[in-house]
Design a protein around this motif. Structure first.
Motif, PDB file in Angstrom:
ATOM      1  N   THR A   1       0.816  -1.215   0.000  1.00 34.85           N
ATOM      2  CA  THR A   1       0.000   0.000   0.000  1.00 34.85           C
ATOM      3  C   THR A   1       0.850   1.266   0.000  1.00 34.85           C
ATOM      4  OG1 THR A   1      -0.109   0.127   2.429  1.00 34.85           O
ATOM      5  CG2 THR A   1      -1.808  -1.178   1.310  1.00 34.85           C
TER       6      THR A   1
ATOM      7  N   LEU B   1     -11.527   1.069   4.191  1.00 36.53           N
ATOM      8  CA  LEU B   1     -10.707   1.926   3.334  1.00 36.53           C
ATOM      9  C   LEU B   1     -11.215   3.349   3.537  1.00 36.53           C
ATOM     10  CD1 LEU B   1      -8.535   2.155   1.082  1.00 36.53           C
ATOM     11  CD2 LEU B   1     -10.359   1.777  -0.578  1.00 36.53           C
TER      12      LEU B   1
ATOM     13  N   TYR C   1      -5.405   7.313   0.656  1.00 36.42           N
ATOM     14  CA  TYR C   1      -6.364   6.675   1.560  1.00 36.42           C
ATOM     15  C   TYR C   1      -5.595   6.087   2.746  1.00 36.42           C
ATOM     16  CZ  TYR C   1     -10.408   6.805  -1.617  1.00 36.42           C
ATOM     17  OH  TYR C   1     -11.456   7.207  -2.398  1.00 36.42           O
TER      18      TYR C   1
ATOM     19  N   VAL D   1      -6.085   2.441   5.411  1.00 36.28           N
ATOM     20  CA  VAL D   1      -6.858   1.226   5.666  1.00 36.28           C
ATOM     21  C   VAL D   1      -6.747   0.835   7.127  1.00 36.28           C
ATOM     22  CG1 VAL D   1      -6.684   0.287   3.323  1.00 36.28           C
ATOM     23  CG2 VAL D   1      -4.930  -0.297   5.003  1.00 36.28           C
TER      24      VAL D   1
ATOM     25  N   VAL E   1      -4.064   3.211  -4.908  1.00 38.70           N
ATOM     26  CA  VAL E   1      -5.472   3.134  -4.512  1.00 38.70           C
ATOM     27  C   VAL E   1      -6.306   2.341  -5.518  1.00 38.70           C
ATOM     28  CG1 VAL E   1      -7.579   4.458  -4.119  1.00 38.70           C
ATOM     29  CG2 VAL E   1      -5.420   5.216  -3.112  1.00 38.70           C
ATOM     30  N   LYS E   2      -6.180   2.661  -6.811  1.00 34.62           N
ATOM     31  CA  LYS E   2      -6.993   1.995  -7.826  1.00 34.62           C
ATOM     32  C   LYS E   2      -6.750   0.484  -7.824  1.00 34.62           C
ATOM     33  CE  LYS E   2      -8.056   1.919 -12.771  1.00 34.62           C
ATOM     34  NZ  LYS E   2      -7.707   2.469 -14.126  1.00 34.62           N
TER      35      LYS E   2
ATOM     36  N   ARG F   1      -8.317  -1.149  -4.725  1.00 32.24           N
ATOM     37  CA  ARG F   1      -9.773  -1.298  -4.817  1.00 32.24           C
ATOM     38  C   ARG F   1     -10.151  -2.441  -5.755  1.00 32.24           C
ATOM     39  NH1 ARG F   1     -13.398   4.021  -4.683  1.00 32.24           N
ATOM     40  NH2 ARG F   1     -14.863   2.276  -4.567  1.00 32.24           N
ATOM     41  N   GLU F   2      -9.406  -2.589  -6.828  1.00 30.15           N
ATOM     42  CA  GLU F   2      -9.690  -3.703  -7.747  1.00 30.15           C
ATOM     43  C   GLU F   2      -9.472  -5.049  -7.084  1.00 30.15           C
ATOM     44  OE1 GLU F   2      -7.183  -2.889 -11.079  1.00 30.15           O
ATOM     45  OE2 GLU F   2      -8.546  -1.409 -11.962  1.00 30.15           O
TER      46      GLU F   2
ATOM     47  N   LEU G   1      -9.802  -5.565  -3.796  1.00 32.51           N
ATOM     48  CA  LEU G   1     -10.716  -5.714  -2.672  1.00 32.51           C
ATOM     49  C   LEU G   1     -12.162  -5.919  -3.085  1.00 32.51           C
ATOM     50  CD1 LEU G   1      -9.439  -2.910  -0.243  1.00 32.51           C
ATOM     51  CD2 LEU G   1      -9.344  -5.369   0.174  1.00 32.51           C
ATOM     52  N   GLU G   2     -12.578  -5.343  -4.221  1.00 30.34           N
ATOM     53  CA  GLU G   2     -13.998  -5.287  -4.565  1.00 30.34           C
ATOM     54  C   GLU G   2     -14.393  -6.329  -5.603  1.00 30.34           C
ATOM     55  OE1 GLU G   2     -14.637  -1.232  -5.735  1.00 30.34           O
ATOM     56  OE2 GLU G   2     -13.768  -0.435  -3.889  1.00 30.34           O
TER      57      GLU G   2
END
Length: 244
Positions: free
Chosen positions: A195, A209, A217, A219, A235-236, A239-240, A242-243
């Motif tokens: 990170t 997050l 960001y 966490v 960040v991008k 997120r990819e 995690l989501e």
């Protein structure tokens, strides 16, 4: 079944014969060489590239510790198990990242535990066309004179502080000298994400997050109140991961 290729190094013939005899009881073990000195062992190991080397520590001229340090420059570094009559070298063994440390006279139960560690690091999965060797990538950390083996899923995050890497679990903290980038390589087959230049986080343990400033960001992970920085460049991708 993949054979575990082993070299045994000990200047005492009786001790060398004893460990060879005990290892010979394991069908998966293939003894590919032995040596009575560190100098001879270095040549054997360079030529034959074993998976594991059992090394006595107290040897004349080149000691077992010196041999272990020399092996670290190899392209394929074998697992190192120190086999010695002296219990006071455990901390030094840890510093050269030895897998294990067994004491003379050798105990069959102790050797069995060592073999389980070796097999755990050299798990073999067969497919119809190929054999793939997968490392369990457990981290060996020193804790009050003992060597503790941490499974990756126990680790919530790691960070670099001055010249040490700090390793956090839900209820403990450990430290080691190994650089964060080297640990990241060890954990590459596990769900860890860089990170920040100084932080490596187990993404399976991330709970929140939190937007910070300038596109960065933070966490939060399970069992910790600390907010871990996420550089905006990461960040991008995070997120990819995690989501859904």
């Amino acid at each position: 079944m993949k054979r575990i290729r082993v070299v045994v190094v000990d200047d005492e013939p009786y001790s060398r014969d004893e460990i060879l005899f005990l290892l010979g009881k394991y069908q998966e073990v293939e003894i590919i060489g032995e040596a009575d000195s560190g100098e001879k062992a270095l040549g054997v190991i360079m030529r034959k590239s074993p998976d594991v080397v059992f090394i006595d520590i107290e040897m004349p001229q080149m000691s077992g510790m010196e041999l272990a340090h020399s092996l670290k420059s190899m392209k394929k570094v074998p697992l190192i198990v120190f086999a010695t009559a002296y219990p006071d070298y455990a901390a030094k063994a840890f510093r050269v990242q030895a897998l294990d440390y067994i004491l003379k006279p050798f105990d069959e139960e102790q050797l069995e535990e060592t073999m389980l560690l070796i097999k755990d690091r050299l798990i073999v999965k067969e497919t119809p066309n190929e054999k793939i060797v997968v490392s369990s990538a457990r981290l060996a950390v020193e804790d009050e004179g003992k060597i503790v083996y941490l499974s990756p899923n126990e680790i919530t995050y790691l960070f670099r502080e001055e010249r040490e890497t700090m390793i956090r679990t839900t209820d403990s903290q450990y430290s080691m000298k190994m650089p964060l980038k080297d640990i990241e390589m060890k954990l590459k087959n596990h769900p860890f994400f860089r990170t920040h230049k100084s932080y490596l986080v187990n993404i399976d343990r991330i709970e929140e997050l939190i937007p910070w400033f300038n596109g960065a960001y933070q966490v939060k992970v399970e069992g910790s109140t600390e907010e871990i920085p996420v550089s905006r460049n990461y960040v991008k991708a995070l997120r990819e991961r995690l989501e859904l």
